[in-house]
Design an enzyme around this catalytic site. Structure first.
Site, PDB file in Angstrom:
ATOM      1  N   GLN A 122      36.116  27.485  40.967  1.00  0.00           N
ATOM      2  CA  GLN A 122      35.699  28.884  41.574  1.00  0.00           C
ATOM      3  C   GLN A 122      35.812  29.763  40.854  1.00  0.00           C
ATOM      4  O   GLN A 122      37.234  30.559  40.624  1.00  0.00           O
ATOM      5  CB  GLN A 122      36.159  28.793  42.849  1.00  0.00           C
ATOM      6  CG  GLN A 122      35.865  29.925  43.855  1.00  0.00           C
ATOM      7  CD  GLN A 122      36.755  29.824  45.023  1.00  0.00           C
ATOM      8  OE1 GLN A 122      37.249  28.757  45.212  1.00  0.00           O
ATOM      9  NE2 GLN A 122      37.232  31.003  45.997  1.00  0.00           N
ATOM     10  N   SER A 125      38.206  35.451  41.059  1.00  0.00           N
ATOM     11  CA  SER A 125      39.125  36.686  40.513  1.00  0.00           C
ATOM     12  C   SER A 125      39.129  36.933  39.079  1.00  0.00           C
ATOM     13  O   SER A 125      38.645  36.014  38.190  1.00  0.00           O
ATOM     14  CB  SER A 125      40.377  36.005  40.939  1.00  0.00           C
ATOM     15  OG  SER A 125      40.565  35.643  42.206  1.00  0.00           O
ATOM     16  N   SER A 157      41.551  27.841  39.338  1.00  0.00           N
ATOM     17  CA  SER A 157      41.940  26.450  39.571  1.00  0.00           C
ATOM     18  C   SER A 157      40.853  25.525  39.037  1.00  0.00           C
ATOM     19  O   SER A 157      39.537  25.572  39.264  1.00  0.00           O
ATOM     20  CB  SER A 157      42.234  26.159  40.991  1.00  0.00           C
ATOM     21  OG  SER A 157      43.031  27.289  41.603  1.00  0.00           O
ATOM     22  N   GLU A 240      36.387  27.945  52.646  1.00  0.00           N
ATOM     23  CA  GLU A 240      38.085  27.688  52.087  1.00  0.00           C
ATOM     24  C   GLU A 240      38.994  28.074  52.982  1.00  0.00           C
ATOM     25  O   GLU A 240      39.980  27.094  53.027  1.00  0.00           O
ATOM     26  CB  GLU A 240      38.100  28.497  50.491  1.00  0.00           C
ATOM     27  CG  GLU A 240      39.253  28.147  49.765  1.00  0.00           C
ATOM     28  CD  GLU A 240      39.615  29.148  48.419  1.00  0.00           C
ATOM     29  OE1 GLU A 240      38.823  30.080  48.722  1.00  0.00           O
ATOM     30  OE2 GLU A 240      40.286  28.678  47.870  1.00  0.00           O
ATOM     31  N   GLU A 359      48.251  39.185  53.684  1.00  0.00           N
ATOM     32  CA  GLU A 359      47.924  40.458  54.394  1.00  0.00           C
ATOM     33  C   GLU A 359      46.477  40.542  54.490  1.00  0.00           C
ATOM     34  O   GLU A 359      46.011  41.391  55.335  1.00  0.00           O
ATOM     35  CB  GLU A 359      48.273  41.527  53.149  1.00  0.00           C
ATOM     36  CG  GLU A 359      50.053  41.525  53.170  1.00  0.00           C
ATOM     37  CD  GLU A 359      50.461  40.518  52.564  1.00  0.00           C
ATOM     38  OE1 GLU A 359      49.870  39.750  51.578  1.00  0.00           O
ATOM     39  OE2 GLU A 359      52.004  40.397  52.508  1.00  0.00           O
TER      40      GLU A 359
END
Ligand SMILES: Cc1cc2nc3c(=O)[nH]c(=O)nc-3n(C[C@H](O)[C@H](O)[C@H](O)COP(=O)(O)OP(=O)(O)OC[C@H]3O[C@@H](n4cnc5c(N)ncnc54)[C@H](O)[C@@H]3O)c2cc1C
Length: 393
Positions: A122, A125, A157, A240, A359
């Protein structure tokens, strides 16, 4: 529908029985053994055991929820290899392909996902796009029949051993930043793709930086359509979180409560103080499992699934961290020498970050479930190109 003995007799031929004393491998922590998982998936795909609800032609068995549950309960008796390396393909890419993939894409990618021959990662990021994922700066431009992608991804990852990357890139800078994004299927072996593994504090090197320099992607290798990348990314993140916040055992493949047995073998469950601490964790884990079951039922009843995984993920992460700290304490200083205990404990903090930080899950719950006022946004209605010009991305 097959009966339990039939399924058991199939699995007996492929897998050893689960040893309740054996340490579990969680989300690939400390475990890079791809071949053992691949061997299991290859065999499982012949009988549709790993993805029972998928069509037979793609490695499933056209099963319904009851059959999938039955297979799941039989598999919990056996030492199923850690499916972490294969999870992006099976749990995140496949639902997108079933929902919005073309017939050709399903034929090309689903079977290799089910039998483990092709692993996906994936690539969302970037150095400046994590919680604020819409900041993605990787660019893709059309050149004849191909897209040309350049940019840098990070925390990818499974990057070092993946064949395909689900790569979010910007195809139109004239739109506000959430729009103009497209999700590509990037061949990780293509020219211009360089994967550099990163070391994690638990000893793993699962994730990586990926540098993409004018890598070419076929015009049709888009997931969900040109300009639809944000919607695809949100769907992937929802799956996910749901997976991480799973059925109460989502973070523990040994069925969820193996840690209690282990605590018992250390003689801790007869001590009232230890029992109290263990029971608090057990109760929270149970509640998380019921929450996940309720969420699953809501999904099956066709209710929107936009933010339901956030609460489940938050709870399970909390339970995971408390449980691994408990096991470390129960073992005492000697625990530092017990590999799986330390690996699990040191994996804990990453759970609060991967798949969206704690958060951010709380923001989602606040804004989308509780209806609280959203955070002030200075980028609303402003195109990505303009934000860049003003130095705001
Ligand atoms: C083990 C692991 C595996 C990962 N695997 C992948 C992968 O396979 N693919 C991939 O694309 N990414 C992956 N990631 C990256 C992960 O999704 C990001 O790290 C995560 O989304 C946070 O982004 P960031 O690291 O840029 O932190 P930032 O977004 O820079 O956040 C820094 C801190 O600020 C807080 N914060 C930021 N915005 C807000 C806000 N609006 N309100 C309140 N607090 C805020 C965050 O909670 C955090 O504490 C992985 C991360 C880890 C740890």
């Amino acid at each position: 529908m097959a009966d339990i003995d039939e399924i058991r007799s199939l699995v007996v031929g492929f897998l050893p029985r689960r040893d309740p004393e054996a340490p579990s491998s969680v989300l690939g922590a400390g475990n890079d053994d791809i071949e053992v998982g691949r061997t299991w998936l290859r065999r499982a795909a012949e009988h549709g055991l790993a993805v029972p609800k998928w069509p037979v032609e793609f490695g499933g068995r056209d099963g319904d929820g009851d059959e999938a549950d039955l297979i799941g309960s039989v598999l919990s008796e056996f030492a199923v290899p850690d499916m972490y390396p294969f999870a992006v393909g099976i749990s995140l890419v496949a639902p997108i392909l079933f929902d919005s993939g073309s017939e050709d894409q399903r034929r090309r990618w689903l079977r290799p996902i089910a039998d483990g021959s092709e692993i996906w990662c994936q690539m969302f990021s970037e150095p400046d796009a994590g919680s604020d994922l819409a900041n993605v700066a990787s660019r893709a431009e059309l050149d004849g029949d191909q897209w040309v992608i350049s940019g840098q991804k990070v925390w990818t990852s499974r990057g070092p051993y993946s064949r395909w990357g689900m790569c979010l890139s910007r195809t139109d800078t004239g739109q506000v930043k959430h729009r103009g994004l497209t999700m590509f299927a990037l061949d990780m072996q293509a020219e211009g793709v360089e994967v550099r593994p990163l070391h994690q504090m638990n000893g793993d090197t699962h994730f990586s930086e990926v540098f993409v320099d004018e890598a070419r992607v076929g015009r049709d290798d888009i997931l969900g359509g040109e300009g639809q990348g944000w919607g695809v990314a949100m769907a992937v993140l929802t799956h996910e979180r749901a997976g991480l916040g799973g059925s109460g055992g989502g973070l523990d493949p040994s069925g969820g409560y193996g840690w209690l047995d282990r605590l018992g073998t250390l003689g801790r469950t007869t001590d009232p103080v230890w029992r109290d601490r263990a029971m608090r964790i057990y109760v929270r884990q149970r509640v998380a499992a019921w929450t996940a079951t309720r969420r699953q039922a809501e999904v099956e009843m066709g209710r929107p699934d936009g933010s339901g995984g956030s609460g489940g993920k938050l709870r399970l992460v909390e339970v995971y961290k408390e449980r691994t700290a408990l096991m470390r304490d129960a073992l005492g200083p000697a625990g530092a020498l017990v590999d799986d205990t330390m690996v699990e404990f040191l994996t804990g903090p990453s759970m609060s970050i991967r798949g969206g930080t704690d958060e951010i899950q709380r923001n989602i719950i606040g804004e989308r479930i509780l209806g609280l006022p959203p955070e002030p946004r200075v980028d609303k209605g402003v195109s990505y190109a303009e934000l860049r010009r003003q130095g705001m991305v």
